[in-house]
Design a protein around this motif. Structure first.
Motif, PDB file in Angstrom:
ATOM      1  N   HIS A 207       0.862  -1.178   0.000  1.00 64.77           N
ATOM      2  CA  HIS A 207       0.000   0.000   0.000  1.00 64.77           C
ATOM      3  C   HIS A 207       0.899   1.228   0.000  1.00 64.77           C
ATOM      4  O   HIS A 207       1.881   1.281   0.750  1.00 64.77           O
ATOM      5  CB  HIS A 207      -0.900   0.050   1.241  1.00 64.77           C
ATOM      6  CG  HIS A 207      -1.908  -1.050   1.310  1.00 64.77           C
ATOM      7  ND1 HIS A 207      -2.416  -1.674   0.197  1.00 64.77           N
ATOM      8  CD2 HIS A 207      -2.525  -1.616   2.387  1.00 64.77           C
ATOM      9  CE1 HIS A 207      -3.293  -2.582   0.562  1.00 64.77           C
ATOM     10  NE2 HIS A 207      -3.372  -2.585   1.887  1.00 64.77           N
ATOM     11  N   THR A 208       0.555   2.217  -0.815  1.00 63.33           N
ATOM     12  CA  THR A 208       1.284   3.472  -0.832  1.00 63.33           C
ATOM     13  C   THR A 208       0.384   4.571  -0.292  1.00 63.33           C
ATOM     14  O   THR A 208      -0.748   4.727  -0.743  1.00 63.33           O
ATOM     15  CB  THR A 208       1.739   3.834  -2.259  1.00 63.33           C
ATOM     16  OG1 THR A 208       2.633   2.820  -2.727  1.00 63.33           O
ATOM     17  CG2 THR A 208       2.460   5.170  -2.275  1.00 63.33           C
ATOM     18  N   ALA A 209       0.890   5.316   0.695  1.00 64.54           N
ATOM     19  CA  ALA A 209       0.115   6.366   1.340  1.00 64.54           C
ATOM     20  C   ALA A 209       0.776   7.716   1.121  1.00 64.54           C
ATOM     21  O   ALA A 209       2.008   7.821   1.025  1.00 64.54           O
ATOM     22  CB  ALA A 209      -0.018   6.086   2.841  1.00 64.54           C
ATOM     23  N   ALA A 210      -0.042   8.748   1.051  1.00 63.11           N
ATOM     24  CA  ALA A 210       0.454  10.120   0.915  1.00 63.11           C
ATOM     25  C   ALA A 210      -0.327  11.013   1.864  1.00 63.11           C
ATOM     26  O   ALA A 210      -1.567  10.960   1.893  1.00 63.11           O
ATOM     27  CB  ALA A 210       0.293  10.607  -0.522  1.00 63.11           C
ATOM     28  N   VAL A 211       0.396  11.813   2.663  1.00 60.03           N
ATOM     29  CA  VAL A 211      -0.231  12.783   3.559  1.00 60.03           C
ATOM     30  C   VAL A 211      -0.403  14.086   2.791  1.00 60.03           C
ATOM     31  O   VAL A 211       0.570  14.650   2.271  1.00 60.03           O
ATOM     32  CB  VAL A 211       0.622  13.022   4.817  1.00 60.03           C
ATOM     33  CG1 VAL A 211      -0.038  14.072   5.710  1.00 60.03           C
ATOM     34  CG2 VAL A 211       0.803  11.733   5.591  1.00 60.03           C
ATOM     35  N   VAL A 212      -1.645  14.568   2.734  1.00 65.70           N
ATOM     36  CA  VAL A 212      -1.955  15.793   1.999  1.00 65.70           C
ATOM     37  C   VAL A 212      -2.541  16.804   2.967  1.00 65.70           C
ATOM     38  O   VAL A 212      -3.443  16.486   3.759  1.00 65.70           O
ATOM     39  CB  VAL A 212      -2.963  15.501   0.864  1.00 65.70           C
ATOM     40  CG1 VAL A 212      -3.471  16.787   0.225  1.00 65.70           C
ATOM     41  CG2 VAL A 212      -2.323  14.614  -0.188  1.00 65.70           C
ATOM     42  N   ALA A 213      -2.025  18.029   2.936  1.00 63.75           N
ATOM     43  CA  ALA A 213      -2.537  19.092   3.799  1.00 63.75           C
ATOM     44  C   ALA A 213      -3.960  19.436   3.388  1.00 63.75           C
ATOM     45  O   ALA A 213      -4.236  19.661   2.206  1.00 63.75           O
ATOM     46  CB  ALA A 213      -1.644  20.320   3.704  1.00 63.75           C
ATOM     47  N   ALA A 214      -4.857  19.502   4.371  1.00 64.99           N
ATOM     48  CA  ALA A 214      -6.261  19.754   4.054  1.00 64.99           C
ATOM     49  C   ALA A 214      -6.492  21.156   3.515  1.00 64.99           C
ATOM     50  O   ALA A 214      -7.404  21.383   2.723  1.00 64.99           O
ATOM     51  CB  ALA A 214      -7.116  19.521   5.298  1.00 64.99           C
ATOM     52  N   THR A 215      -5.676  22.106   3.930  1.00 62.24           N
ATOM     53  CA  THR A 215      -5.897  23.501   3.520  1.00 62.24           C
ATOM     54  C   THR A 215      -5.332  23.794   2.145  1.00 62.24           C
ATOM     55  O   THR A 215      -5.916  24.566   1.386  1.00 62.24           O
ATOM     56  CB  THR A 215      -5.256  24.446   4.543  1.00 62.24           C
ATOM     57  OG1 THR A 215      -3.870  24.075   4.731  1.00 62.24           O
ATOM     58  CG2 THR A 215      -5.988  24.373   5.873  1.00 62.24           C
ATOM     59  N   THR A 216      -4.207  23.188   1.785  1.00 69.56           N
ATOM     60  CA  THR A 216      -3.540  23.521   0.522  1.00 69.56           C
ATOM     61  C   THR A 216      -3.593  22.410  -0.511  1.00 69.56           C
ATOM     62  O   THR A 216      -3.404  22.665  -1.703  1.00 69.56           O
ATOM     63  CB  THR A 216      -2.066  23.876   0.786  1.00 69.56           C
ATOM     64  OG1 THR A 216      -1.374  22.707   1.272  1.00 69.56           O
ATOM     65  CG2 THR A 216      -1.949  25.005   1.801  1.00 69.56           C
ATOM     66  N   GLY A 217      -3.800  21.167  -0.062  1.00 65.01           N
ATOM     67  CA  GLY A 217      -3.750  20.046  -0.988  1.00 65.01           C
ATOM     68  C   GLY A 217      -2.342  19.615  -1.332  1.00 65.01           C
ATOM     69  O   GLY A 217      -2.142  18.762  -2.198  1.00 65.01           O
ATOM     70  N   GLY A 218      -1.352  20.186  -0.670  1.00 66.57           N
ATOM     71  CA  GLY A 218       0.033  19.822  -0.932  1.00 66.57           C
ATOM     72  C   GLY A 218       0.420  18.531  -0.255  1.00 66.57           C
ATOM     73  O   GLY A 218      -0.060  18.210   0.834  1.00 66.57           O
ATOM     74  N   VAL A 219       1.316  17.763  -0.893  1.00 65.08           N
ATOM     75  CA  VAL A 219       1.780  16.499  -0.339  1.00 65.08           C
ATOM     76  C   VAL A 219       2.876  16.770   0.687  1.00 65.08           C
ATOM     77  O   VAL A 219       3.882  17.424   0.378  1.00 65.08           O
ATOM     78  CB  VAL A 219       2.302  15.572  -1.450  1.00 65.08           C
ATOM     79  CG1 VAL A 219       2.862  14.278  -0.856  1.00 65.08           C
ATOM     80  CG2 VAL A 219       1.189  15.249  -2.442  1.00 65.08           C
TER      81      VAL A 219
ATOM     82  N   VAL B  90       4.822   7.172   1.796  1.00 61.86           N
ATOM     83  CA  VAL B  90       5.444   5.944   2.281  1.00 61.86           C
ATOM     84  C   VAL B  90       4.762   4.759   1.625  1.00 61.86           C
ATOM     85  O   VAL B  90       3.586   4.838   1.226  1.00 61.86           O
ATOM     86  CB  VAL B  90       5.321   5.843   3.827  1.00 61.86           C
ATOM     87  CG1 VAL B  90       3.884   5.584   4.246  1.00 61.86           C
ATOM     88  CG2 VAL B  90       6.240   4.753   4.376  1.00 61.86           C
ATOM     89  N   THR B  91       5.513   3.644   1.504  1.00 63.34           N
ATOM     90  CA  THR B  91       4.960   2.389   0.999  1.00 63.34           C
ATOM     91  C   THR B  91       5.220   1.309   2.030  1.00 63.34           C
ATOM     92  O   THR B  91       6.344   1.178   2.541  1.00 63.34           O
ATOM     93  CB  THR B  91       5.609   1.997  -0.342  1.00 63.34           C
ATOM     94  OG1 THR B  91       5.313   2.998  -1.322  1.00 63.34           O
ATOM     95  CG2 THR B  91       5.068   0.659  -0.838  1.00 63.34           C
ATOM     96  N   VAL B  92       4.172   0.547   2.354  1.00 68.58           N
ATOM     97  CA  VAL B  92       4.294  -0.484   3.381  1.00 68.58           C
ATOM     98  C   VAL B  92       3.753  -1.809   2.833  1.00 68.58           C
ATOM     99  O   VAL B  92       3.035  -1.841   1.825  1.00 68.58           O
ATOM    100  CB  VAL B  92       3.516  -0.101   4.664  1.00 68.58           C
ATOM    101  CG1 VAL B  92       4.049   1.196   5.244  1.00 68.58           C
ATOM    102  CG2 VAL B  92       2.021  -0.005   4.383  1.00 68.58           C
ATOM    103  N   ALA B  93       4.095  -2.888   3.519  1.00 68.05           N
ATOM    104  CA  ALA B  93       3.600  -4.210   3.147  1.00 68.05           C
ATOM    105  C   ALA B  93       2.155  -4.380   3.618  1.00 68.05           C
ATOM    106  O   ALA B  93       1.708  -3.722   4.567  1.00 68.05           O
ATOM    107  CB  ALA B  93       4.477  -5.292   3.774  1.00 68.05           C
ATOM    108  N   THR B  94       1.433  -5.271   2.971  1.00 67.50           N
ATOM    109  CA  THR B  94       0.027  -5.498   3.314  1.00 67.50           C
ATOM    110  C   THR B  94      -0.103  -6.610   4.346  1.00 67.50           C
ATOM    111  O   THR B  94      -0.672  -7.674   4.090  1.00 67.50           O
ATOM    112  CB  THR B  94      -0.786  -5.848   2.055  1.00 67.50           C
ATOM    113  OG1 THR B  94      -0.172  -6.991   1.432  1.00 67.50           O
ATOM    114  CG2 THR B  94      -0.802  -4.709   1.071  1.00 67.50           C
TER     115      THR B  94
END
Length: 352
Positions: A24-36, A40-44
């Motif tokens: 699984h690949t996850a990305a944290v995005v700021a709620a106010t700007t939409g910027g990444v 990170v990529t982790v095992a399932t």
């Protein structure tokens, strides 16, 4: 009426997750700007899920998870996050940006999932486990058995058509069920040539496969009936609703509050009207989107009520008198059924 707050007003970050079989690949995005902010990529597996939670904790503030495929590749992660008290929303597949030469990036897809959640006015909760999950598994197994049995029956018919006359004579004018029973009892005879004997052997194998698969499908249906009667027996009292239809409706609905309104349920079922107007002519067309298995279940209810339910027959006649076509009447009827089912699912059986 006050507008509902947007997701950006409720959380600081949205964590989009692009789910796959092994990672699984996850990305944290700021709620106010939409910027990444991070990726990170982790095992399932549970260790990978714990790693993802620890990583998310490093990006403080209120957060929500936006998962693609929460009922498929992301089911394990969704279950793990809910058990940890995390807020999880389910996304259908977001619109993909055009990719040159077929290029693909999991991190871009994860960020896109988070931004998709930020841009939506209404968000779906993840489906629950329990009876719904049991029904979903049984439905999938039954559907597979029925499809395999149907394929074997078609192959049996095709072989009979091309079989030597000594075999064709035994099946001529028979129904499919009788053909299956007859083929299952075939035995090779010494007087037959190789072609006839081989064809008889294959016909017997196909027929026995059909019988086994049909017995398996009936077993799954019986198990579904036990769950439906224990969970929501009131559904089976509705006109045109049998065990299989009720199981599909419950699987798609999941639990109270997951679907925000009867209009949203109609959209999920693909029964919400789609405007198709031109000039001064105002019409609607059939909706081809949504959960097609749920749409099929509503179609089965509509067909049954059309044949055996007098109030529905009266409704159809009134619509015909208004100049509606059969297709428009079918759309209206399925929309009406979706509304009634949703109210019953959310609030229990309604008084007559």
């Amino acid at each position: 009426m006050n507008a509902m707050p947007s997701l950006a007003e409720l959380v600081d970050v949205v964590i989009g997750v692009d789910t796959h079989k092994h990672t699984h690949t996850a990305a944290v995005v700021a709620a106010t700007t939409g910027g990444v902010l991070a990726e990170v990529t982790v095992a399932t597996d549970p260790a990978g899920y714990d790693q993802l939670l620890r990583w998310a904790g490093g990006h403080g503030g209120a957060r929500v998870w936006a998962l693609e495929g929460a009922g498929g590749y992301g089911a394990g992660l969704a279950r793990h996050l809910c058990a940890a008290g995390e807020q999880v929303i389910e996304l259908d597949r977001p619109a993909r940006a055009a990719r040159r030469h077929g290029a693909k990036s999991d991190s871009l897809d994860a960020a896109r999932a988070a931004r998709e959640a930020l841009g939506r006015q209404h968000l779906a909760q993840v489906k629950t486990d329990g009876p719904r999950a049991h029904l979903a598994a049984l439905m999938a197994a039954r559907r597979s058995a029925v499809e395999a049995a149907t394929l074997a029956q078609r192959q049996l018919h095709a072989l009979v058509v091309a079989a030597p006359e000594v075999l064709r004579a035994a099946f001529r004018g028979r129904s499919t069920a009788t053909m299956t029973t007859t083929a299952a009892r075939l035995r090779a005879r010494p007087a037959w040539d190789g072609h006839t004997a081989t064809t008889a052997t294959v016909l017997r194998a196909l027929a026995r496969r059909v019988i086994t698969l049909q017995a398996e499908a009936r077993g799954h249906e019986q198990a579904m009936a036990v769950i439906v009667r224990a969970w929501r027996p009131d559904l089976l009292e509705a006109p045109g609703v049998g065990v299989i239809v009720a199981a599909q409706v419950l699987t798609s609905w999941s639990h109270p509050g997951r679907i925000r309104s009867e209009a949203a349920f109609a959209m999920l079922a693909g029964t919400a009207p789609i405007p198709a107007s031109s000039g001064l002519r105002t019409r609607h067309r059939l909706n081809r989107t949504g959960d097609r298995q749920l749409n099929r279940a509503l179609h089965v209810i509509a067909l049954s009520r059309t044949r055996y339910h007098q109030p529905t027959r009266d409704y159809i006649e009134r619509r015909r008198a208004q100049g509606k076509t059969d297709r428009e009447i079918r759309r209206c009827l399925k929309r009406y059924i979706a509304r009634d089912l949703f109210r019953q699912l959310e609030h229990g059986p309604q008084p007559a």
